[in-house]
Scaffold this active site. Sequence first.
Site, PDB file in Angstrom:
ATOM      1  CG  ASP A  73     -27.307  41.488   8.862  1.00 43.70           C
ATOM      2  OD1 ASP A  73     -26.685  42.554   8.868  1.00 43.70           O
ATOM      3  OD2 ASP A  73     -27.395  40.742   9.844  1.00 43.70           O
ATOM      4  CB  SER A  74     -31.260  45.072   6.232  1.00 43.68           C
ATOM      5  OG  SER A  74     -31.997  44.485   7.300  1.00 43.68           O
ATOM      6  N   GLY A  75     -29.429  45.365   8.999  1.00 42.48           N
ATOM      7  CA  GLY A  75     -29.413  46.131  10.233  1.00 42.48           C
ATOM      8  C   GLY A  75     -30.722  46.040  10.992  1.00 42.48           C
ATOM      9  N   GLY A  76     -31.776  45.523  10.343  1.00 39.90           N
ATOM     10  CA  GLY A  76     -33.076  45.412  11.006  1.00 39.90           C
ATOM     11  C   GLY A  76     -32.981  44.592  12.288  1.00 39.90           C
ATOM     12  CG  PHE A  77     -31.482  40.262  14.088  1.00 36.87           C
ATOM     13  CD1 PHE A  77     -32.558  39.462  14.432  1.00 36.87           C
ATOM     14  CD2 PHE A  77     -30.311  40.152  14.821  1.00 36.87           C
ATOM     15  CE1 PHE A  77     -32.477  38.573  15.497  1.00 36.87           C
ATOM     16  CE2 PHE A  77     -30.224  39.265  15.892  1.00 36.87           C
ATOM     17  CZ  PHE A  77     -31.311  38.475  16.222  1.00 36.87           C
ATOM     18  CG  ASP A 127     -35.924  42.471   8.475  1.00 31.34           C
ATOM     19  OD1 ASP A 127     -34.963  43.196   8.813  1.00 31.34           O
ATOM     20  OD2 ASP A 127     -35.933  41.248   8.671  1.00 31.34           O
ATOM     21  CD  GLN A 193     -38.926  39.148   9.872  1.00 28.10           C
ATOM     22  OE1 GLN A 193     -39.305  38.344  10.729  1.00 28.10           O
ATOM     23  NE2 GLN A 193     -37.642  39.451   9.712  1.00 28.10           N
ATOM     24  N   GLY A 221     -36.549  36.175  11.362  1.00 30.60           N
ATOM     25  CA  GLY A 221     -37.368  36.087  12.570  1.00 30.60           C
ATOM     26  C   GLY A 221     -37.574  34.678  13.066  1.00 30.60           C
ATOM     27  CG  ASP A 271     -26.403  34.380   9.115  1.00 30.99           C
ATOM     28  OD1 ASP A 271     -26.046  34.909  10.181  1.00 30.99           O
ATOM     29  OD2 ASP A 271     -27.596  34.396   8.726  1.00 30.99           O
ATOM     30  CB  CYS A 309     -11.623  17.902  10.724  1.00 31.68           C
ATOM     31  SG  CYS A 309     -11.618  19.620  10.189  1.00 31.68           S
ATOM     32  CB  CYS A 311      -9.446  22.551   9.601  1.00 33.66           C
ATOM     33  SG  CYS A 311      -9.315  22.198  11.364  1.00 33.66           S
ATOM     34  CB  CYS A 314      -8.187  18.570  12.556  1.00 35.26           C
ATOM     35  SG  CYS A 314      -9.622  19.036  13.561  1.00 35.26           S
ATOM     36  CG  HIS A 340     -12.489  22.144  14.169  1.00 32.14           C
ATOM     37  ND1 HIS A 340     -12.254  21.089  13.306  1.00 32.14           N
ATOM     38  CD2 HIS A 340     -13.571  21.790  14.905  1.00 32.14           C
ATOM     39  CE1 HIS A 340     -13.145  20.138  13.532  1.00 32.14           C
ATOM     40  NE2 HIS A 340     -13.953  20.537  14.497  1.00 32.14           N
TER      41      HIS A 340
END
Lengths: 380, 380
Positions: A73-77, A127, A193, A221, A271, A309, A311, A314, A340
């Site tokens: 991600d761009s770093g904006g957030f 952004d 946005q 956003g 994500d 599950c 994994c 589990c 898990h």
Amino acid sequence: MTLPHGEVQTPCFMPVGTQGTVRALSPNDLRAAGASLVLANTYHLHVRPGEDVVGRLGGLHRFMGWDRPLLTDSGGFQVFSLEGSRTVSDDGVEFQSHVDGSRRFLTPERAVDIQWALGADVAMAFDHVVPGGADLTSARDALERTLKWLERCARRHRELSDGRTGGQAVNNGGADRPTAGPPDRQTLWPILQGGAHQALRLEALDRVLAIGSWTGLAVGGLSVGEPKAVMYETLEQLEPRLPPAVPRYLMGVGFPEDLVAAVARGVDLFDCVAPTRNGRNGAAYTADGPLNIRNAAHRDDPRPLDPTCDCETCTTFSRGYLRHLFAAEELLGLRLLSLHNVRYLIRLTAELRAAIQGGAGDYARWAAEWRRRYTQGETT
Amino acid sequence: MTLPHGEVQTPCFMPVGTQGTVRALSPNDLRAAGASLVLANTYHLHVRPGEDVVGRLGGLHRFMGWDRPLLTDSGGFQVFSLEGSRTVSDDGVEFQSHVDGSRRFLTPERAVDIQWALGADVAMAFDHVVPGGADLTSARDALERTLKWLERCARRHRELSDGRTGGQAVNNGGADRPTAGPPDRQTLWPILQGGAHQALRLEALDRVLAIGSWTGLAVGGLSVGEPKAVMYETLEQLEPRLPPAVPRYLMGVGFPEDLVAAVARGVDLFDCVAPTRNGRNGAAYTADGPLNIRNAAHRDDPRPLDPTCDCETCTTFSRGYLRHLFAAEELLGLRLLSLHNVRYLIRLTAELRAAIQGGAGDYARWAAEWRRRYTQGETT
């Protein structure tokens, strides 16, 4: 969807490796959990260890030992989350590093350069993110800035891809094309946005599509404090107008119920830090709803966290043992629950993939049954 | 040496899983590191979660997901480390749990019962450990108590093995033989005490051998603050008098240089928390000596921790990445250095095994060369 480092089937959940590592998990764990795409964070890697260090160590894939696709991600957030320690201008954002307090300046060009140096498969445009409750004026202002910045990001990314510059951050030994940089197949995605203002969201889409032709589109956003209904409405409004063949990425979402709801509204990519963050707090997703392994009820329980599950957690350990690890503050517990939860979400996306094949009616029935079990199961 | 859960080749280093988990490592990690025997702690598992819980969850092997041999130490060392919160009598030791402050009473019989309920392959006799600087009177007093307790441990262990009692701690549903208990092939080893007093050490050996016939012999109360020369002298004195076919276990040791020195003096088995504890602090063993990965010198270093090592850490990650994990306080760093250090010691024991085949002269030459490289290598 095909990316330089491999194929990604959608819907897809991306584990978040903020600092170049998905917390408590190794690349082998992520492969075992079925992860096909991992997210890393431009802001965090820029302030520590720095994209120059990552570049000298062979780029982000090699640095973190992850040979499958990566999205940054761009770093904006992150930059806009640094309330009080940042100054926004049309040129970019000046902010203070959370690591050493140093002043840094991030521009659209710089965010693209950094992601180029890191070598992500997918780079995100820089952004301006506003809080969920932002009024129309602030949301409009941020949207205008985001659109201008998108044009600058796209221009810079084109220059880098065309080899017209090595990028400030790429140590290319003076050659025309960056040598330590990523394959020129890195792709750049815009972020839509507009806050909680539906008219702005539609305008954002039209204007983003007018700026260029994209291989993916992100909705940003959301999940930033607004009511859940706003998120659903936004997705429903956008859905029929989005280019059908282009993957849609809902940033920062989410919980299992969010994935089920958002896939019904056309979302392909997710994500979220929740599976690992909640896992470190002892909270586990199961087919019968979330449980907290710290509860005394699990003390003698020989059952796995989730009997459905597959994994490592589990198939190897009892709830009683996992509870002991948390009670005794043992590091292995943090890892086993994180593993898990990531596997749970990746299995859920595989189920969602199958469920949407049947069309909207079948999906709705499947989702209702899933919700019934998830919300009415045991919740100790 | 053959134990109920498998074969153990000596010399052998046992990773320490104090609370039923080797800190930051999973059973798969331990198998990948080549561990054949893992140590767990009677005192810690008794106070949390309790041997009854472990028993109900299928015994310690199943509880912690470890299918290879397990050794439990008796709790003596831990109980005698609780300065000020314990009262010793000839019957046993009353102490305060470090977890909830509750008063507990551990006797030789109880220590054996707990280990029986846990289901270790090797149980250790309950002993009275004195500090490295203990005078002759205290060391003599503790030795006499240790020997009386050994007789009581052996009697109790015989009863449990013969099925004459299920043990207080074993929930055997009233049957004559414990059902949830371990295989009756669990073996009990004595611990030789005597402090830094060589005459006492020799007497301890004679009297321990007079009490019974043992499948293993431990040397305890070393590496507890005495000069290293005392440890070497004790081992050299004992060596010619120890039964040749019986494995010799030097408790709580040690560092790489200690293993090299002790194998020359006849030791077969080791345990130590150092590889995982030091690993969590960023300290790694390498063929060229220890290094601390936090040092700035490693920032851009693309080399593995130890180019001679085959562990996941060394075959996947650069020093630069590992340093980043520690700088960013990421959990994966703790695990990767712990894994490497455990693998380092297990590889070292394999080298020691090969080196002793050639006899004392060859071993001395090998050890001198090993020491030269280990102490004169880079030490950043």
